[in-house]
Design an enzyme around this catalytic site. Structure first.
Site, PDB file in Angstrom:
ATOM      1  CB  CYS A 113      -1.859   9.119   5.846  1.00 15.18           C
ATOM      2  SG  CYS A 113      -1.732   8.768   4.093  1.00 15.18           S
ATOM      3  CB  CYS A 163      -0.938   0.013   1.195  1.00 15.75           C
ATOM      4  SG  CYS A 163      -2.098  -1.350   1.129  1.00 15.75           S
TER       5      CYS A 163
END
Ligand SMILES: Cc1ncc(COP(=O)(O)O)c(C=O)c1O
Ligand SMILES: Cc1ncc(COP(=O)(O)O)c(C=O)c1O
Lengths: 123, 385, 385, 123
Positions: free
Chosen positions: D102, D33
């Site tokens: 994030c 990812c």
């Protein structure tokens, strides 16, 4: 879109009108499609001495009508018989592709006027 | 020779103020708005600012505006996008007989590809009735698309009423407002529509850019697949100068409407009244529910293109639903749908006023049209004086 | 601070000469090209002239060029148009794994709507082999679409060989040449393709305009239905200034190519050789069969977006196939298709040179990239110095 | 796209590095990812005295990593436990919607480091 010649014949159409006691009359086209031409001819000694037209239609229809009257006047019946739609379009320095069918209108009306003349003669 | 442009429904010139707003964008804001670097961020900001203003003027939210490459693209996206997305729910689409070809031909193409359509008729004023739309609704109806203002004869449709019907039944409702945005005040929430198309070049913005309002929650398949631009609904690198131009033009139109609209209506009505004096003339479209700039009449016994060419020779730019201007044999589908005969419909003339139109233009037209009509009628085998 | 733009594959600024050609069109040539009156004829002439020049430069005939609103639209029109038109003949489409999303997502959408697709793989240089395409051909294959130059890693595909295959079997062949038109000499007849897409903003023309070459005889369903513009293949009022801009940009690119291309190749190769000096660096794409302006490398142990942000802080505009710039989690589908691991693919950097690039820019990049890479690696938990 | 605060932490990340003999270490994310964060903490008397990180990831990943180290230093274990991903994003004056995930990275790595510390204590 139109050649100068088409525009000239459209702006200053030759031989507009009717001929009283014409020797032949031809009508072509229909109202649905938006163009109708009526053509009158005067014949003497096997020669077309006069021609007049009335047209309901677009610029190309009017210009080809005007042009074909100029083309037939003075011609013999045999010569007139030979005038194709192609020839009318060429005499006008061409027509836009979508308008080529308008040149049929004039050639077909002429054909009908000639037929009408012959029918009257043989009647 | 004088040149008078009276075809503002076809397209309008770009206003100097609009071009002035576009040129700096052409010179400086060239970045790809999806990029992280400074040029990209500048481009993103320019688009965001434009979207915010456009949304605000139309009464929409920021994310409800999709910029497209034209009004036609907006129509195609709305209709095909909604049809494909909902194909498993149903396949029936309702539209009207008088839509612009960008709608009509799109629906016809869907019909040829497994969808079903009903074309509701109009009355002799060109009005779609909400009742007729209601009657056409079926179990499997997934989309209703009815235009706001008609581009040919100017009739304004009761879209607010149709929006209510559609909403009650959970059917999406799109309106093609290409002729009304810029000209009439448009507030998408008040109108109640789910989608609304517009094109910048109809209100003095650039060509090559339009927009589609899509209410939050309405989902569409994209028409143009590819990059993630416009929140995945319209791929392609954003055309910033054109988007800036659309927005500037919309702002100007919005702020000047109050002053421009009554002026147009006065000239429109004077033109209509003047042309009506010509014998065998029919005024097309609704007298009041009508675009402020639209004049549409039929002169019997003559054909539209030859009328346009004669007007052009006098410096007047006008339009006709005439078949011969389009290369097809049938005259305007709009006028036929209103019950006019082919013969009468062939002789139609559309004059559409604009910002630069003057009373002197109206005088000029009213002076030159009658002799042209007379001349063509004298040449027509259908006319008996 | 110095600003160095090295993302010419994303988009290019409009050249002053192009804008200069567009402004008179914005000011004067605003008519609707379908109209009979003078403004309309002027608009028609402007488009005809542009079309003639564009066709001539590409080796096409006048009527074989369709102007569109973007490169993405050209791709969508070619693929959807050919698919829908031929749906009764067959439903199989061949493309490659490394196409731009404007092709890939279009094919995927068709797959979701009853068509069938094969995605041919590429080798480690990013090359599609004609043999692989040949193997994929089936009885019901109706379209092959393989790009010319890849936008990410620059590899140029053997489209001429694929064109021969397709032609032999009577299958339509489209190529997305958005990255090569303007940059490489393109002659559609020599290439042997049936359709070819391009976008003006990739060669210093305006955004919001592209074109599709469609060989005479190839029939497509329109993507945008409506008016009869572009010979019934793309509806919408023509955007004359943009079309004029596209043409002017193409003319300039064509006349300057001989001078520009070797300069770009020299700078490209110096950049590649310089960046290769950084340890754990991989050059992506074919070394020779490569766009003249494309540099693409992966730096192990670091992620693309943070690299781009650091470059931006030094005034360098670059791009990455990095997932984080697109909001998705997967890195570039192109690099993955070439066999790179996710980890390596995340650290990609694309630098694309342009007309204004200088040797000093190359020096600047070669000076600033190594310390940035080092800094990010020092911060990376994957890196052991 | 990023706030000034994000850019400040990205450009000048605080507490980059490793802690030798850390009392707790947490790692979160995966290479597929495109983001991995590793966080080291030093604990004294139930209070985090030092924290350092290494991150492979985008601008938001690096900035949230940096921010969370600043936020935890000086906090008790209980206080640190309470730090949510939302709090990290807010401390940075917000993150773009596509980058919100994030902020999970940093909060989750912290969680793991705290768990690691506890596991070591009870071992
Ligand atoms: C190879 C390729 N195809 C298609 C496109 C789409 O072009 P546009 O964004 O102008 O629609 C691009 C550029 O983004 C490209 O590089
Ligand atoms: C009502 C209506 N819809 C759609 C369109 C299509 O707009 P465009 O030609 O800008 O694509 C027009 C104008 O041509 C229009 O008048």
């Amino acid at each position: 879109m139109y050649t100068d010649k088409v525009m000239d014949h459209f702006q200053n159409p030759r031989n507009v009108g009717e001929i009283a006691n014409a020797d032949g009359v031809g009508e072509e086209g229909n109202v649905r499609c938006g163009d109708i031409m009526k053509l009158w001819i005067k014949v003497e000694d096997g020669r077309i001495m006069d021609a007049k037209f009335k047209t309901f239609g677009c610029g190309a229809a009017i210009a080809t009508s005007s042009m074909i009257t100029e083309m037939v006047i003075g011609k013999t019946l045999e010569e007139a018989q030979e005038i194709s739609n192609q020839a009318v379009a060429e005499a006008l320095d061409g027509l836009p592709p979508v308008k080529m069918h308008c040149s049929n209108l004039a050639a077909d009306a002429l054909q009908k006027a000639l037929d009408d003349y012959k029918a009257k003669q043989s009647a | 020779m004088e040149r008078i442009y009276l075809d503002h429904a076809a397209t309008t010139p770009v206003r100097p103020e609009v071009l002035e707003a576009m040129i700096p964008a052409y010179k400086n804001t060239f970045g790809n708005a999806s990029s992280v670097y400074s040029w990209g961020r500048e481009a993103r900001k320019a688009i965001d600012d434009a979207r915010a203003i456009t949304a605000d003027i139309l009464g929409a939210e920021f994310n409800e505006i999709i910029f497209t490459g034209s009004g036609s693209e907006a129509d195609n996206l709305a209709i095909k996008g909604a049809a494909w997305k909902q194909q498993h729910k149903g396949k029936h689409i309702i539209t009207s007989a008088i839509e612009h070809h960008a709608v009509l031909d799109t629906v016809k193409w869907l019909e040829a590809n497994g969808f079903d359509a009903t074309y509701v008729p109009v009355d002799e004023d060109g009005l779609v009735s909400a009742a007729a739309v209601e009657e056409a609704i079926r179990e499997d109806t997934i989309l209703i698309t009815i235009m706001h203002g008609n581009n040919e004869m100017g009739t304004i449709q009761p879209v607010e009423d149709i929006a209510v019907l559609a909403k009650d039944r959970g059917i999406l409702f799109h309106t093609d407002a290409v002729q009304t945005v810029g000209s009439l005040p448009i507030h998408v929430k008040d109108m109640g529509v789910d989608m609304l198309s517009l094109a910048a070049h109809k209100f003095y913005g650039p060509k090559g850019v339009g927009a589609l309002y899509v209410r939050k929650g309405v989902r569409l398949d994209p028409l143009i697949h590819g990059g993630a631009q416009e929140r995945n609904r319209r791929a392609g690198t954003e055309d910033i100068p054109s988007i800036v131009g659309l927005t500037k033009a919309l702002e100007l139109a919005d702020s000047e409407r109050r002053e421009v609209k009554p002026r147009l209506i006065a000239m429109r009505d004077r033109l209509i009244q003047g042309l009506e004096q010509i014998p065998d003339t029919k005024v097309n479209g609704h007298r009041d529910k009508r675009l402020p700039n639209n004049v549409n009449v039929c002169f019997r016994y003559i054909e539209g293109e030859s009328l346009l060419l004669n007007l052009d020779m006098m410096g007047i730019a006008a339009s006709s639903g005439s078949a011969c201007t389009s290369g097809s044999l049938d005259p305007s589908h709009v006028l036929l749908a209103m019950g006019l005969s082919h013969e009468v419909a062939h002789g139609s003339l559309r004059l559409t006023l604009g910002r630069s139109s003057t009373e002197a233009d109206v005088d000029y037209v009213l002076k030159h049209v009658p002799p042209i009509v007379k001349r063509l009628r004298d040449m027509s085998p259908l006319y008996q004086a």
